[in-house]
Design a protein around this motif. Structure first.
Motif, mmCIF file in Angstrom:
data_model
loop_
_atom_site.group_PDB
_atom_site.id
_atom_site.type_symbol
_atom_site.label_atom_id
_atom_site.label_comp_id
_atom_site.label_asym_id
_atom_site.label_seq_id
_atom_site.Cartn_x
_atom_site.Cartn_y
_atom_site.Cartn_z
ATOM 1 N N PRO A 145 0.807 -1.226 0.000
ATOM 2 C CA PRO A 145 0.000 0.000 0.000
ATOM 3 C C PRO A 145 0.834 1.267 0.000
ATOM 4 C CG PRO A 145 -0.068 -1.057 2.150
ATOM 5 C CD PRO A 145 0.621 -2.010 1.228
ATOM 6 N N LEU A 146 0.406 2.213 -0.812
ATOM 7 C CA LEU A 146 1.078 3.504 -0.915
ATOM 8 C C LEU A 146 0.574 4.399 0.215
ATOM 9 C CD1 LEU A 146 3.025 5.216 -2.608
ATOM 10 C CD2 LEU A 146 1.097 5.859 -4.051
ATOM 11 N N ARG A 147 1.161 4.213 1.396
ATOM 12 C CA ARG A 147 0.758 4.964 2.575
ATOM 13 C C ARG A 147 1.960 5.131 3.491
ATOM 14 N NH1 ARG A 147 -2.714 -0.072 5.025
ATOM 15 N NH2 ARG A 147 -0.970 -1.232 5.932
ATOM 16 N N LEU A 148 1.818 5.963 4.482
ATOM 17 C CA LEU A 148 2.906 6.195 5.433
ATOM 18 C C LEU A 148 3.181 4.910 6.209
ATOM 19 C CD1 LEU A 148 4.804 8.345 6.679
ATOM 20 C CD2 LEU A 148 3.020 8.753 8.391
ATOM 21 N N ASP A 149 4.409 4.439 6.110
ATOM 22 C CA ASP A 149 4.811 3.216 6.792
ATOM 23 C C ASP A 149 5.939 3.560 7.752
ATOM 24 O OD1 ASP A 149 6.687 0.770 7.055
ATOM 25 O OD2 ASP A 149 4.838 -0.118 6.281
ATOM 26 N N TRP A 150 5.700 3.358 9.040
ATOM 27 C CA TRP A 150 6.667 3.797 10.051
ATOM 28 C C TRP A 150 7.970 3.006 9.987
ATOM 29 C CZ3 TRP A 150 5.158 8.276 11.517
ATOM 30 C CH2 TRP A 150 3.800 8.552 11.720
#
Length: 465
Positions: A263-268
């Motif tokens: 997924p193209l999302r903020l990944d910590w």
């Protein structure tokens, strides 16, 4: 034996449907019950069927299969406001939205993209209905999940274009669409969209602009890249640290699927390593979702081979293009991705070290220990790569496992780490007391990240000395 039961307000239960297979997604309208069923020797994303039964007499009668079968996956049935039965089917090769009208199945919005994820959990709802009959659905390419609105004439428009990732929980109330969405610079949150707004209008965080709190730092944003080998190409997200294009240490991440996406999302986790000077590549390897049925099933019988090949292709590409620093190319994965990382460590190739978190080590042993629901998945994936043997490992490995993991075996991981350590001092391990399969506790996640970073630095120091 699975059952669908009806419970009266007084608490009395009566069986509507009983099956030797698995049952899911019961949806009732009037006296008609729609539900999904699949055999115990397969997974619902490989083959399932949608049935409709008359429950007027209490128990199901005149059950009829309306879609699906051994070579078709049907998920997420729902009765629409037009009283038609909607569902997602991959009969076209892609999980697309369909409906049953006058006994005939018709596609609502044919598209070469998956409009639903693999149903690992109950309650997914990847589409909904607006007050004017508009159908809203998610559309994924393996990286980006977009929202698409389809009107009664078949016209399409994108909703909430500022969102790049949307979870499969679509809720529509009149003209207001609410989703759990995220972007490459914001974590998952509730967002709302006015279905009556102009095309291209953005989604807004629930609670107003102040609900979207700014981050105290600037996250690295990814690019979608392609690595080619022969006629085959491997797609991946690439994150690079701020400040220059010089070669840097590279971490290739194998997602914990295989039936997962990137997924193209903020990944910590990704941001943690980028902030410490690493480039990070997240690989959409064969077996992932978002790219249709054939791509999803490509890993069947080749687990530990094709996924490893795809990750190695990305690493070789980034090393050849000058992104990756020689001698500092690593691979990591959790759960099934941990098996990928361990198998990669057993092959000659680009990787200088590997981290396996909550990893599957022996697919055959894992197949008999997982819940009954999941066993066909383990069986169909398992191929000649087999168990990871410590004697086959060719580069340093860090094994991380929680002692309370109920999905993969902590004792097996501890024994594997001990055998590795007996062979070479370059291997390392971390057992997190009370840690679960997902390392859900923040303290466990922090310990794991710090141990992984220290491990990579130690490998680089060894290679440079």
């Amino acid at each position: 034996m699975d059952e669908i039961v009806a419970v009266s307000p007084a608490g009395d239960a009566r069986v509507l449907v009983r099956s030797n297979g698995f049952l899911a997604c019961p949806r009732l309208t009037g006296d008609e019950l729609a539900y999904v069923e699949w055999d115990r020797d397969r997974m619902p994303w490989d083959g399932s069927q949608l049935l409709v039964a008359d429950v007027r007499s209490g128990a199901a009668a005149s059950q009829k299969v309306v879609a699906g079968g051994a070579e078709e996956s049907v998920v997420q049935p729902s009765w629409g406001p037009d009283r038609l039965l909607y569902f997602v089917s991959d009969r076209s090769g892609w999980w697309n939205l369909h409906r049953l009208r006058d006994g005939v199945v018709e596609a609502v919005a044919p598209i070469e993209a998956d409009c639903a994820p693999a149903p690992w959990e109950g309650g997914y709802q990847s589409y909904g209905f607006g007050g004017d009959g508009t159908v809203v659905l998610t559309v994924s390419d393996g990286f980006t999940t977009e929202l698409l609105a389809v009107d009664g004439e078949g016209g399409r428009r994108r909703l909430g274009a500022n969102l790049t990732s949307v979870k499969p929980y679509v809720a529509v109330d009149g003209d207001v669409l609410t989703v759990i969405g995220s972007t490459p610079s914001s974590p998952p949150a509730l967002w709302s969209i006015d279905l009556g707004a102009k095309p291209g209008s953005p989604a807004f965080p629930v609670g107003g602009p102040l609900a979207e709190a700014p981050l105290p730092w600037t996250p690295a944003l990814p690019s979608v890249e392609v690595a080619a080998v022969g006629e085959r190409s491997v797609r991946f997200l690439l994150y690079r640290p701020h400040g220059g294009a010089r070669p840097v240490p590279l971490l290739v991440r194998a997602h914990p699927g295989p039936t997962d996406d990137v997924p193209l999302r903020l990944d910590w986790t990704t941001q943690f390593f980028v902030s410490h000077g690493f480039a990070v590549a997240e690989v959409l390897y064969r077996g992932s979702t978002g790219r249709g049925r054939s791509f999803r099933q490509a890993l069947h019988g080749h687990w530990g081979d094709y996924d490893v090949e795809d990750c190695a292709v990305v690493a070789d590409h980034l090393r050849a293009s000058g992104v990756a620093m020689p001698g500092a190319v690593f691979i990591s994965g959790a759960s099934a991705g941990g098996y990928t990382a361990l198998q990669a460590a057993c092959h000659p190739g680009p990787f200088s070290g590997a981290t396996a978190t909550s990893a599957i080590i022996d697919p055959a042993r894992w197949e008999v220990s997982v819940p009954t629901f999941q066993r066909p998945h383990a069986a169909v994936l398992r191929g000649p790569a087999g168990a990871v043997e410590p004697s086959r490992v060719r580069c340093p490995v860090l094994v991380i496992h929680g002692s309370a993991d109920t999905i993969t075996s902590a004792p097996e991981a501890v024994q594997f780490a001990r055998e590795l350590a007996a062979l070479d001092s370059g291997h390392a391990s971390l057992l997190l007391e009370g840690g679960d399969h997902y390392l859900s506790a923040p303290a466990h996640r922090e310990q794991a990240l710090r141990a992984e970073l220290a491990f990579y630095r130690d490998v680089m120091n060894r290679s440079s000395s």
